[in-house]
Design an enzyme around this catalytic site. Structure first.
Site, short mmCIF file in Angstrom:
data_model
loop_
_atom_site.label_atom_id
_atom_site.label_comp_id
_atom_site.label_asym_id
_atom_site.label_seq_id
_atom_site.Cartn_x
_atom_site.Cartn_y
_atom_site.Cartn_z
N GLY A 152 9.80 -11.73 -9.93
CA GLY A 152 9.83 -10.81 -11.07
C GLY A 152 8.48 -10.25 -11.45
N HIS A 163 16.92 -22.96 -8.56
CA HIS A 163 16.08 -21.77 -8.74
C HIS A 163 14.88 -22.14 -9.62
CE1 HIS A 163 14.72 -17.88 -10.22
NE2 HIS A 163 15.26 -17.38 -9.12
N GLY A 185 16.29 -10.55 -7.00
CA GLY A 185 16.64 -10.42 -8.40
C GLY A 185 16.70 -8.95 -8.80
N GLY A 186 15.59 -8.44 -9.34
CA GLY A 186 15.52 -7.09 -9.91
C GLY A 186 16.14 -6.01 -9.03
N ASN A 244 20.69 -12.07 -6.95
CA ASN A 244 20.72 -13.01 -8.08
C ASN A 244 20.58 -12.17 -9.34
OD1 ASN A 244 20.28 -14.92 -10.03
ND2 ASN A 244 18.26 -15.57 -9.27
N TRP A 245 21.70 -11.96 -10.02
CA TRP A 245 21.69 -11.07 -11.18
C TRP A 245 21.14 -11.74 -12.44
CZ3 TRP A 245 26.93 -7.89 -10.79
CH2 TRP A 245 26.80 -6.94 -9.77
N GLU A 281 11.02 -19.15 -2.41
CA GLU A 281 10.63 -18.17 -3.42
C GLU A 281 9.35 -18.64 -4.11
OE1 GLU A 281 14.26 -15.82 -4.96
OE2 GLU A 281 14.27 -17.73 -5.98
P1 PGA Z 1 12.92 -10.90 -8.11
O1 PGA Z 1 13.70 -12.29 -8.31
O2 PGA Z 1 13.50 -10.26 -6.86
O3 PGA Z 1 13.22 -10.10 -9.33
O4 PGA Z 1 11.48 -11.21 -7.94
C1 PGA Z 1 14.00 -13.11 -7.22
C2 PGA Z 1 14.71 -14.37 -7.69
O5 PGA Z 1 14.36 -14.88 -8.77
O6 PGA Z 1 15.61 -14.88 -7.02
#
Ligand code: PGA
Length: 246
Positions: free
Chosen positions: A170, A92, A230-231, A9-10, A164
């Protein structure tokens, strides 16, 4: 057996140059159409073009619940299908908390995605306050029951669930494999209640600070069938490592 997926997920990241570098360097072993990326919608076409030779499938981070018409700023499911899209993230936690998306709204989006042949990746998760008040399972299962209200499935490939925990997104704080598995196991029971045999094979992804150093332990849990990342999905080397762990 549920299929394993690794989905990047960019969010609102990556310039065109960074995207080109990413697809030049990404190396995927044993790709079974299960490595997916959701870039910014503006970059959908560019990503789909560059992703072609790598076998990565591309989708969006959101979708409209509406068919077509006067809905400024929305993403049409039909148009995404026309562009060759495969999936969309729905619900999300950033959409829920920053843009006020409700369970009812999310439910309409899930219905629209499935109607159009897109795979919805339905995201659920509790906040830190909800976990500390021992409400994790009631919040997560409540979000799922509402998000899946009146949704019927022909097979397990039509839906993916991503758990999540909001406090892990994040933040660098990952749920421990045991904490994640406890929730995933409860989700599995609910999916079996809702969808019978099909519910046993729906993929359940974990998201929240997944990285190459913790992915193997998470994927080692019985009911964790991949990650929504994400990251760590922004760099080709890390995404490649996450995919090989998958
Ligand atoms: P993260 O984000 O891996 O940066 O914690 C995950 C997401 O929000 O899908």
């Amino acid at each position: 057996m549920p299929k394993n997926y690794m989905i990047g997920n960019w969010k609102m990241n990556q310039s065109l140059t960074e995207i080109e570098t990413f697809f030049k360097n990404v190396k995927l072993e044993d790709n079974q159409n299960n490595f997916w990326i959701a870039p910014q919608t503006l970059h959908y076409s560019k990503c789909a073009e560059l992703a072609g030779p790598t076998g990565v499938l591309v989708g969006t981070q959101n979708i409209s619940d509406q068919e077509q018409g006067a809905f400024t700023g929305e993403i049409s499911a039909d148009s995404l299908m026309e562009m060759g899209g495969h999936f969309c993230l729905i619900g999300h936690s950033e959409r829920r908390s920053l843009y006020g998306e409700t369970d009812e709204f999310i439910n309409r989006k899930v219905a629209k995605a499935i109607e159009k042949g897109l795979v919805p990746v339905l995201c659920v998760g509790e906040t830190l306050a909800e976990r500390e008040a021992n409400n994790t399972l009631s919040v997560v299962l409540g979000q799922l029951k509402s998000g899946l209200k009146d949704i019927s499935l022909n097979n397990e490939a039509e839906l993916i669930i991503a758990y999540e925990p909001v406090w892990a997104i994040g933040t660098g704080k990952t749920a421990s494999p045991e904490q994640a598995e406890e929730v995933h196991a409860a989700i599995r029971v609910l999916l079996e209640e809702l969808y019978g045999e099909t519910g046993k094979d729906i993929s359940l992804l974990y998201g929240g600070s997944v990285k190459p150093s913790n992915v193997k332990e998470l994927l080692g849990q019985t009911n964790i069938n991949g990650g929504l990342v994400g990251g760590a999905s922004l760099k080709a080397e890390d995404f490649s490592a996450l995919c090989s762990a998958c």
